[in-house]
Design an enzyme around this catalytic site. Structure first.
Site, PDB file in Angstrom:
ATOM      1  N   ASN A   7       0.859  -1.187   0.000  1.00 33.01           N
ATOM      2  CA  ASN A   7       0.000   0.000   0.000  1.00 33.01           C
ATOM      3  C   ASN A   7       0.897   1.241   0.000  1.00 33.01           C
ATOM      4  O   ASN A   7       1.506   1.564   1.012  1.00 33.01           O
ATOM      5  CB  ASN A   7      -0.885  -0.038   1.256  1.00 33.01           C
ATOM      6  CG  ASN A   7      -1.806   1.170   1.355  1.00 33.01           C
ATOM      7  OD1 ASN A   7      -1.772   2.073   0.510  1.00 33.01           O
ATOM      8  ND2 ASN A   7      -2.626   1.190   2.388  1.00 33.01           N
ATOM      9  N   ARG A  91      -2.874  -2.037  -3.205  1.00 30.61           N
ATOM     10  CA  ARG A  91      -4.038  -1.172  -3.006  1.00 30.61           C
ATOM     11  C   ARG A  91      -3.946  -0.035  -4.013  1.00 30.61           C
ATOM     12  O   ARG A  91      -2.926   0.641  -4.100  1.00 30.61           O
ATOM     13  CB  ARG A  91      -4.017  -0.596  -1.598  1.00 30.61           C
ATOM     14  CG  ARG A  91      -5.151   0.371  -1.407  1.00 30.61           C
ATOM     15  CD  ARG A  91      -4.948   1.218  -0.193  1.00 30.61           C
ATOM     16  NE  ARG A  91      -6.112   2.045  -0.010  1.00 30.61           N
ATOM     17  CZ  ARG A  91      -6.098   3.202   0.636  1.00 30.61           C
ATOM     18  NH1 ARG A  91      -4.991   3.650   1.159  1.00 30.61           N
ATOM     19  NH2 ARG A  91      -7.193   3.898   0.771  1.00 30.61           N
ATOM     20  N   HIS A 180     -13.197   3.152   0.572  1.00 32.12           N
ATOM     21  CA  HIS A 180     -13.167   2.111   1.615  1.00 32.12           C
ATOM     22  C   HIS A 180     -13.846   0.823   1.133  1.00 32.12           C
ATOM     23  O   HIS A 180     -14.287   0.013   1.940  1.00 32.12           O
ATOM     24  CB  HIS A 180     -13.913   2.560   2.898  1.00 32.12           C
ATOM     25  CG  HIS A 180     -13.264   3.664   3.660  1.00 32.12           C
ATOM     26  ND1 HIS A 180     -13.998   4.645   4.284  1.00 32.12           N
ATOM     27  CD2 HIS A 180     -11.971   3.928   3.920  1.00 32.12           C
ATOM     28  CE1 HIS A 180     -13.175   5.494   4.890  1.00 32.12           C
ATOM     29  NE2 HIS A 180     -11.936   5.078   4.677  1.00 32.12           N
ATOM     30  N   HIS A 208     -17.870   2.068   8.363  1.00 33.18           N
ATOM     31  CA  HIS A 208     -16.409   2.105   8.530  1.00 33.18           C
ATOM     32  C   HIS A 208     -16.086   3.438   9.200  1.00 33.18           C
ATOM     33  O   HIS A 208     -16.083   4.494   8.554  1.00 33.18           O
ATOM     34  CB  HIS A 208     -15.726   1.995   7.152  1.00 33.18           C
ATOM     35  CG  HIS A 208     -14.235   2.089   7.200  1.00 33.18           C
ATOM     36  ND1 HIS A 208     -13.401   1.014   6.980  1.00 33.18           N
ATOM     37  CD2 HIS A 208     -13.414   3.133   7.455  1.00 33.18           C
ATOM     38  CE1 HIS A 208     -12.132   1.394   7.086  1.00 33.18           C
ATOM     39  NE2 HIS A 208     -12.120   2.691   7.387  1.00 33.18           N
ATOM     40  N   LEU A 209     -15.859   3.392  10.508  1.00 34.06           N
ATOM     41  CA  LEU A 209     -15.662   4.626  11.272  1.00 34.06           C
ATOM     42  C   LEU A 209     -14.223   4.701  11.770  1.00 34.06           C
ATOM     43  O   LEU A 209     -13.884   4.172  12.832  1.00 34.06           O
ATOM     44  CB  LEU A 209     -16.651   4.683  12.457  1.00 34.06           C
ATOM     45  CG  LEU A 209     -18.135   4.428  12.123  1.00 34.06           C
ATOM     46  CD1 LEU A 209     -18.995   4.516  13.381  1.00 34.06           C
ATOM     47  CD2 LEU A 209     -18.639   5.398  11.062  1.00 34.06           C
ATOM     48  N   ARG A 241     -12.113  15.968   8.012  1.00 34.27           N
ATOM     49  CA  ARG A 241     -12.889  16.322   6.805  1.00 34.27           C
ATOM     50  C   ARG A 241     -14.310  16.716   7.191  1.00 34.27           C
ATOM     51  O   ARG A 241     -14.908  16.107   8.079  1.00 34.27           O
ATOM     52  CB  ARG A 241     -12.960  15.127   5.848  1.00 34.27           C
ATOM     53  CG  ARG A 241     -11.630  14.722   5.302  1.00 34.27           C
ATOM     54  CD  ARG A 241     -11.788  13.607   4.263  1.00 34.27           C
ATOM     55  NE  ARG A 241     -10.543  12.881   4.115  1.00 34.27           N
ATOM     56  CZ  ARG A 241     -10.461  11.556   4.045  1.00 34.27           C
ATOM     57  NH1 ARG A 241     -11.537  10.806   4.070  1.00 34.27           N
ATOM     58  NH2 ARG A 241      -9.284  10.983   3.924  1.00 34.27           N
ATOM     59  N   GLY A 333     -15.118   2.454  15.163  1.00 29.39           N
ATOM     60  CA  GLY A 333     -16.188   1.448  15.137  1.00 29.39           C
ATOM     61  C   GLY A 333     -15.824   0.200  15.917  1.00 29.39           C
ATOM     62  O   GLY A 333     -16.676  -0.425  16.555  1.00 29.39           O
ATOM     63  N   ASN A 335     -13.479   0.125  18.415  1.00 25.82           N
ATOM     64  CA  ASN A 335     -12.944   0.376  19.764  1.00 25.82           C
ATOM     65  C   ASN A 335     -13.779   1.256  20.674  1.00 25.82           C
ATOM     66  O   ASN A 335     -13.376   1.508  21.804  1.00 25.82           O
ATOM     67  CB  ASN A 335     -11.559   1.012  19.643  1.00 25.82           C
ATOM     68  CG  ASN A 335     -10.552   0.033  19.093  1.00 25.82           C
ATOM     69  OD1 ASN A 335     -10.272  -0.980  19.716  1.00 25.82           O
ATOM     70  ND2 ASN A 335     -10.033   0.307  17.915  1.00 25.82           N
ATOM     71  N   GLU A 384      -8.179  -4.904   5.509  1.00 22.08           N
ATOM     72  CA  GLU A 384      -8.099  -4.623   4.076  1.00 22.08           C
ATOM     73  C   GLU A 384      -6.945  -5.379   3.426  1.00 22.08           C
ATOM     74  O   GLU A 384      -7.060  -5.835   2.283  1.00 22.08           O
ATOM     75  CB  GLU A 384      -7.942  -3.106   3.859  1.00 22.08           C
ATOM     76  CG  GLU A 384      -9.248  -2.369   4.123  1.00 22.08           C
ATOM     77  CD  GLU A 384      -9.077  -0.911   4.531  1.00 22.08           C
ATOM     78  OE1 GLU A 384      -8.554  -0.667   5.645  1.00 22.08           O
ATOM     79  OE2 GLU A 384      -9.459  -0.024   3.773  1.00 22.08           O
TER      80      GLU A 384
HETATM   81  P1  ADP Z   1      -7.455   5.523   9.470  1.00 23.31           P
HETATM   82  O1  ADP Z   1      -7.025   4.190   8.892  1.00 23.31           O
HETATM   83  O2  ADP Z   1      -8.461   6.249   8.618  1.00 23.31           O
HETATM   84  O3  ADP Z   1      -6.329   6.396   9.935  1.00 23.31           O
HETATM   85  P2  ADP Z   1      -8.363   4.002  11.758  1.00 23.31           P
HETATM   86  O4  ADP Z   1      -9.363   3.024  11.259  1.00 23.31           O
HETATM   87  O5  ADP Z   1      -7.024   3.504  12.145  1.00 23.31           O
HETATM   88  O6  ADP Z   1      -8.287   5.225  10.753  1.00 23.31           O
HETATM   89  O7  ADP Z   1      -9.017   4.779  12.977  1.00 23.31           O
HETATM   90  C1  ADP Z   1      -8.302   5.741  13.665  1.00 23.31           C
HETATM   91  C2  ADP Z   1      -9.232   6.431  14.644  1.00 23.31           C
HETATM   92  O8  ADP Z   1      -9.857   5.456  15.498  1.00 23.31           O
HETATM   93  C3  ADP Z   1      -8.420   7.315  15.573  1.00 23.31           C
HETATM   94  O9  ADP Z   1      -8.415   8.618  15.075  1.00 23.31           O
HETATM   95  C4  ADP Z   1      -9.189   7.229  16.844  1.00 23.31           C
HETATM   96  O10 ADP Z   1      -9.986   8.392  16.898  1.00 23.31           O
HETATM   97  C5  ADP Z   1     -10.109   6.029  16.750  1.00 23.31           C
HETATM   98  N1  ADP Z   1      -9.823   5.100  17.846  1.00 23.31           N
HETATM   99  C6  ADP Z   1      -8.871   4.153  17.889  1.00 23.31           C
HETATM  100  N2  ADP Z   1      -8.894   3.511  19.089  1.00 23.31           N
HETATM  101  C7  ADP Z   1      -9.883   4.089  19.816  1.00 23.31           C
HETATM  102  C8  ADP Z   1     -10.403   3.889  21.131  1.00 23.31           C
HETATM  103  N3  ADP Z   1      -9.902   2.973  21.938  1.00 23.31           N
HETATM  104  N4  ADP Z   1     -11.446   4.676  21.517  1.00 23.31           N
HETATM  105  C9  ADP Z   1     -11.950   5.614  20.693  1.00 23.31           C
HETATM  106  N5  ADP Z   1     -11.480   5.838  19.470  1.00 23.31           N
HETATM  107  C10 ADP Z   1     -10.479   5.100  19.016  1.00 23.31           C
END
Ligand code: ADP
Length: 397
Positions: A7, A91, A180, A208-209, A241, A333, A335, A384
């Protein structure tokens, strides 16, 4: 069969080497600061500790070379010779309308990916550099492109055409593409497995959060709508964003802030979202902490985020005319039990009931709906890289 998943970003290259016999990750790592001072490779063999290897890494070809040398290295390597890598899966962010599934890479495919640069000027060029680097370093090894946009190509026109003159689509390819897709596809398949059902028999809403966030409405395994659009800026309020806004704000702010198109693009992509609203952070962990300490704007940012997710889930339940399961994935999503509970509190009218105890889980595939809930609520960790490895394996046979 051993498959390398790559990636590439503009100055980074993430990799994972899979043994597809059991889908084990033999090694993974990251080359960072490519072309910059302080470049290094961070390599993790299996479950062992990470090793950091600083080096001058001026381009992606040198980065890939270094990855391969590290994978076959006597002390930190995991394979004995580079011939063991039988295929590479890449990717690729934007496949336009050309690609509705993953493909084996050849000259024609490369031409088509090059044509999509216009739609993803920041993302497709480094993806292309990664493919070209692998062709040089691993000649003769088959390569596969897996597109973020591909899974969403089943959307009907009524979902993807904007309310602009039709010529904008015909002449400039302006339409909703969605992103995504690899993650939405992976959790769709895993959700069906967890529910012991066929994908064809399920209506799903997948959320996907993460830092970037998107939602998809999936009927029988086919995406019928998704929240991101021409670019990943549309839809949910994200880390930095803005997501959906009144489009008239764009010319208004360009005048007020004296910004050109690039300046406003940066404002909406990098300075907005929960970061911009809260003034605290784009990381939801920081926002939860600040909110608990009484920071009102952090609390507001979290409320706005959940409210927007609720609006999309509600509209997708209508688009699908019902929903069998709502799936949560990615950083937040997976965590944040609080966010999942908060979001789902709006859907008692659909018969959604959450089991609070079961919902108190992080990063583990779980059906956390209460006994008798009419709609299942699921946590499915996304993967992914594994999805890319699976598609690659299927294509190279
Ligand atoms: P990306 O791949 O788009 O960078 P991720 O899927 O890795 O995103 O998600 C990152 C986000 O997940 C972090 O910005 C954080 O806000 C949230 N996150 C990770 N762990 C936790 C947690 N334990 N509690 C709340 N939010 C979390």
């Amino acid at each position: 069969m051993k498959i390398l998943v790559v990636n590439c970003g503009s100055s980074s290259l993430k990799y994972q080497l899979f043994d597809m016999k059991n889908e084990d990750v033999l090694a993974k790592g990251l080359v960072e600061r490519i072309g910059l001072e302080g470049a290094q490779l961070v390599h993790q063999p299996g479950q062992s500790d990470k090793v950091k290897i600083p080096a001058e890494i001026s381009n992606h070809k040198i980065a890939i070379k270094m990855v391969i040398e590290t994978l076959v290295d006597d002390s930190v390597g995991v394979i004995s010779k580079m011939d063991e890598i039988q295929a590479v899966g890449h990717r690729v962010v934007h496949g336009g309308e050309e690609f509705s599934e993953s493909v084996l890479i050849n000259d024609k495919v490369m031409d088509a990916i090059n044509k999509c640069i216009d739609l993803a000027p920041l993302h497709n060029p480094p993806n292309i550099m990664g493919i070209e680097a692998c062709s040089e370093v691993l000649p003769g090894v088959e390569q596969v492109a897996v597109f973020d946009t591909a899974f969403h190509q089943t959307m009907p026109e009524k979902s993807f055409i904007y309310g602009l003159p039709y010529e904008a689509y015909e002449e400039h390819a302006i339409r909703r593409y969605g992103f995504h897709g690899t993650s939405h596809k992976f959790v769709t398949q895993q959700a069906a497995k967890l529910l012991n059902k066929n994908v064809e028999d399920l209506k799903l809403i997948t959320c996907h959060l993460g830092n970037g966030a998107s939602i998809a409405a999936i009927d029988g395994g086919q995406v019928v709508d998704t929240s991101m659009g021409l670019t990943p800026l549309e839809g949910l309020v994200m880390g930095t964003r803005c997501g959906d806004i009144d489009p008239a704000i764009v010319p208004f702010l360009m005048k007020k802030l004296d910004l050109d198109a690039d300046g406003l693009n940066n404002y909406m992509n990098k300075k907005s979202g929960v970061m911009g609203i809260s003034g605290v952070s784009s990381d939801f962990r920081d926002l939860e902490e600040a909110s608990e300490k009484g920071n009102k704007r952090a609390a507001l940012a979290l409320d706005i985020f959940s409210h927007r997710v609720q609006k999309y889930i509600g509209s997708y339940a209508a688009v699908l005319n019902g929903v069998d399961a709502i799936v949560f994935t990615a950083g937040l999503g997976e965590n944040s039990p609080e966010t999942r509970e908060q979001v789902l509190s709006s859907f008692t009218y659909l018969g959604v009931e959450v089991d609070k105890e079961k919902n108190n889980v992080r990063g583990k595939a779980t059906d956390f709906s209460a006994e008798g809930s009419k709609v299942k609520t699921l946590l499915i960790p996304t993967n992914e890289e594994l999805m890319i490895a699976r598609d690659t394996k299927n294509l190279v046979g």
